[in-house]
Motif scaffolding. Structure first.
Motif, short mmCIF file in Angstrom:
data_model
loop_
_atom_site.label_atom_id
_atom_site.label_comp_id
_atom_site.label_asym_id
_atom_site.label_seq_id
_atom_site.Cartn_x
_atom_site.Cartn_y
_atom_site.Cartn_z
N THR A 190 0.92 -1.06 0.00
CA THR A 190 0.00 0.06 -0.02
C THR A 190 0.92 1.21 -0.07
O THR A 190 1.72 1.44 0.86
CB THR A 190 -0.95 -0.02 1.29
OG1 THR A 190 -1.71 -1.15 1.32
CG2 THR A 190 -1.93 0.99 1.22
N VAL A 212 -1.94 1.09 -5.19
CA VAL A 212 -1.86 -0.28 -4.45
C VAL A 212 -1.29 -1.07 -5.65
O VAL A 212 -1.82 -1.19 -6.98
CB VAL A 212 -3.30 -0.69 -4.23
CG1 VAL A 212 -3.42 -2.25 -3.88
CG2 VAL A 212 -4.05 0.12 -3.21
N ASP A 228 -10.24 -6.60 -0.73
CA ASP A 228 -9.32 -5.53 -0.38
C ASP A 228 -10.07 -3.93 -0.63
O ASP A 228 -11.12 -3.79 -1.34
CB ASP A 228 -8.48 -5.57 -1.77
CG ASP A 228 -7.15 -5.03 -1.52
OD1 ASP A 228 -6.63 -5.68 -0.69
OD2 ASP A 228 -6.65 -4.09 -2.04
N ARG A 260 -8.70 -7.13 3.97
CA ARG A 260 -7.61 -6.24 4.20
C ARG A 260 -7.96 -4.92 4.09
O ARG A 260 -8.33 -4.31 2.73
CB ARG A 260 -6.42 -6.65 3.42
CG ARG A 260 -5.29 -5.70 3.22
CD ARG A 260 -4.18 -6.23 2.50
NE ARG A 260 -3.52 -7.50 3.29
CZ ARG A 260 -2.09 -7.70 3.31
NH1 ARG A 260 -1.38 -6.80 2.80
NH2 ARG A 260 -1.77 -8.79 3.61
N ARG A 262 -6.60 -1.27 3.79
CA ARG A 262 -5.30 -0.52 3.54
C ARG A 262 -5.57 0.83 4.04
O ARG A 262 -5.86 1.74 3.19
CB ARG A 262 -5.05 -0.60 1.95
CG ARG A 262 -4.86 -2.14 1.30
CD ARG A 262 -4.57 -1.93 0.14
NE ARG A 262 -4.31 -3.51 -0.47
CZ ARG A 262 -3.29 -4.14 -0.70
NH1 ARG A 262 -2.24 -3.59 -0.38
NH2 ARG A 262 -3.07 -5.31 -1.30
N ARG A 308 1.54 3.81 6.15
CA ARG A 308 0.43 2.90 5.83
C ARG A 308 0.40 1.61 6.83
O ARG A 308 1.41 1.20 7.08
CB ARG A 308 0.24 2.55 4.32
CG ARG A 308 0.09 3.40 3.25
CD ARG A 308 1.32 4.27 2.95
NE ARG A 308 2.37 3.55 2.28
CZ ARG A 308 3.55 3.73 2.39
NH1 ARG A 308 4.17 4.84 3.57
NH2 ARG A 308 4.42 3.04 2.28
N ASP A 310 -1.84 -1.92 6.97
CA ASP A 310 -2.77 -2.85 6.40
C ASP A 310 -3.37 -3.76 7.59
O ASP A 310 -2.67 -4.51 8.27
CB ASP A 310 -2.25 -3.89 5.29
CG ASP A 310 -1.78 -3.16 4.14
OD1 ASP A 310 -1.88 -2.09 4.01
OD2 ASP A 310 -1.40 -3.86 3.25
#
Length: 512
Positions: A190, A212, A228, A260, A262, A308, A310
């Motif tokens: 990310t 991404v 995602d 997930r 991000r 970032r 995740d």
């Protein structure tokens, strides 16, 4: 008597003038010494720091040029120009995007109108998606952003020519002009992109977006079956948004599904993120997977400015929703039948990344560095380009008399960052990821904690290490962007690399 009084008056006047000169003289000298030329190369600023290693070509040239505020001078020896540090020109683009930048009034997805900047008519700009190994090509066109614009690929270790720093790796792209960025996305994770021309104003105004990079094909069925979600957090005039939207962002996620999220923190300070309704795993930090992430409950994770995180969640089998809080009550709500997930207060505890996850070997030995650098952050009164104030310092020096960290390609580099400035600083080194070795002298014992944006709190110290494997001239600055514009900036410079670009000049390059 009159003559004596006149003589005494002259003496007093002379003494007063001498005292005034004694006081104002040094101040005038300091003011004069702080003035920046209309155009200057970052190669000419500050002083060479070779970190205890052997001198490199640029540093040797600096020694011959006399050092001081223009210590490096332009390196005349044969070397590489930053414009030569590019991706293979023969590689075709796998992902091709055109970005048109404008200064305009626009409406956020929430419906709120905002005066700022857009990319392709919106802010945040479009999410760029690629797969590891693909060549990404972005054509930037400046339609109406005054003062110019660039795009910096935050956290992506791109070739230096496309790092997007005005005055260092390119000229700002003026109105009616364009620039094309090309790089191979060689790390899954990310990331995000933003302007690096007057960034403290342009990023806040909307010139930013998410990037991404998905893993290369060949994932297992379990890895493929993950929902995602991008969650880019940004403040527009003090209004917190997620992907430009105020309030909750609902995302459909069936029972038992893995999701997930991000999280991208585009703001200037550390942002807490936490989950209610289910445990979570911290899957990645700054684009690097965590080794052996264990389930977490009742703990927040701090996301550094520019950083970032995740967050991976497995949805409850009973279909109840899960809320991912992003700095406050609003965030991402995952659900199937319902998105009625009440806000939960921030947990008192914060996940410590120094100990989280499972240890794993590094590909290099940070205990045997080729160079050791100090990056001591302080603050003191003085002049910055003739302006008096209380300014940030690096190793006791005010900008531009700050260190230029010199390295040779392949060096193992160890850096100690110390913050005695009275405020926290999220430190961002361009073009590299570094592994955290210790905090306040306490060694890291968890998963290798790789960062490109590291929150260094008040009175904290960190030891980090990296391999100098990406030639160029790279900024190493605070990502509280007003702090960078106030002098909290240094550079990492490779042996034999030069830049033809200057800060200032006809293109009005202003990286911060």
């Amino acid at each position: 008597m009159r003559r004596n009084r006149q003589g005494g008056g002259r003496v007093r006047l002379a003494v007063a003038c001498a005292a005034t000169t004694a006081v104002l003289g040094p101040l005038v000298w300091l003011w004069q010494d702080s003035l920046l030329p209309e155009a200057y190369s970052v190669m000419d600023m500050g002083y060479a720091d070779v970190g205890g290693g052997p001198p490199v070509a640029a540093a040797e040239h600096a020694a011959h040029s006399g050092g001081g505020a223009s210590g490096h001078g332009r390196q005349e020896a044969a070397g590489r120009d930053v414009t030569e540090l590019i991706a293979d020109a023969d590689l075709p683009a796998d992902v091709a995007v055109t970005m048109v930048a404008r200064k305009q009034r626009f409406t956020l997805p929430s419906g709120r109108a905002f005066e700022g900047y857009t990319l392709n008519g919106r802010s945040p700009g479009p999410v760029i998606k690629a797969t590891k190994g693909q060549l990404v090509q972005v054509r930037l066109i400046n339609e109406s952003v005054p003062g110019g614009i660039t795009l910096h690929w935050h956290g992506v270790d791109v070739p230096n020519a496309v790092d997007g720093v005005a005055g260092v790796t390119q000229d700002a792209v003026g109105v009616g002009k364009e620039f094309t960025y090309r790089f191979v996305a060689d790390q899954a994770g990310t990331f995000w992109y933003h302007s690096h021309q007057m960034s403290h104003a342009q990023v806040r105004g909307g010139l930013l977006g998410a990037l991404v990079v998905a893993p290369a094909p060949g994932k297992s069925a379990a890895e493929e079956d993950v929902t995602d979600v991008v969650a880019l957090v940004h403040l527009y005039n003090g209004v917190r948004t997620v992907n430009g939207r105020e309030g909750d962002v609902p995302v459909e996620a069936p029972p038992g599904a893995r999701v997930r999220v991000r999280v991208i923190n585009t703001e200037y300070g550390v942002m807490p993120a936490w989950v209610s309704g289910a445990p979570y795993r911290l899957a990645a930090v700054d684009g690097t997977e965590v080794n052996g992430p264990a389930p977490v409950q009742d703990k927040a994770v701090g996301v550094a400015a520019g950083g970032r995180t995740d967050i991976e969640v497995t949805m409850p089998e009973d279909g109840s929703p899960v809320r991912v809080h992003l700095g406050g009550p609003a965030g991402v709500v995952l659900g199937s039948k319902s998105y009625d997930a009440p806000a939960v207060s921030r947990p008192a505890a914060t996940l410590d990344l120094l100990t989280y996850g499972t240890r794993a070997p590094l590909a290099f030995d940070p205990g045997k560095p080729d160079r050791r650098f100090a990056y001591d952050i302080g603050r003191r009164p003085g002049f910055l380009d003739g302006v008096p104030g209380l300014w940030w310092t690096v190793n006791g020096h005010l900008y531009p008399d700050v260190p230029m960290f010199h390295v040779s390609e392949g060096d193992v580099v160890r850096m100690r960052i110390v913050n005695n400035s009275g405020e926290a600083h999220p430190m961002h080194l361009h073009g590299h990821h570094a592994v955290v070795l210790s905090r306040d002298g306490v060694p890291a014992t968890g998963s290798p904690w790789w960062v490109d944006s590291l929150e260094v709190g008040v009175e904290e110290s960190y030891e980090i290490a990296f391999v100098a494997g990406n030639p160029g001239i790279w900024m190493d600055h605070c990502h509280n962007l007003p702090h960078a514009s106030e002098g909290l900036t240094a550079h990492l410079m490779y042996e034999g690399v030069t830049t033809p670009f200057t800060v200032g000049g006809p293109d009005e390059n202003e990286p911060e």
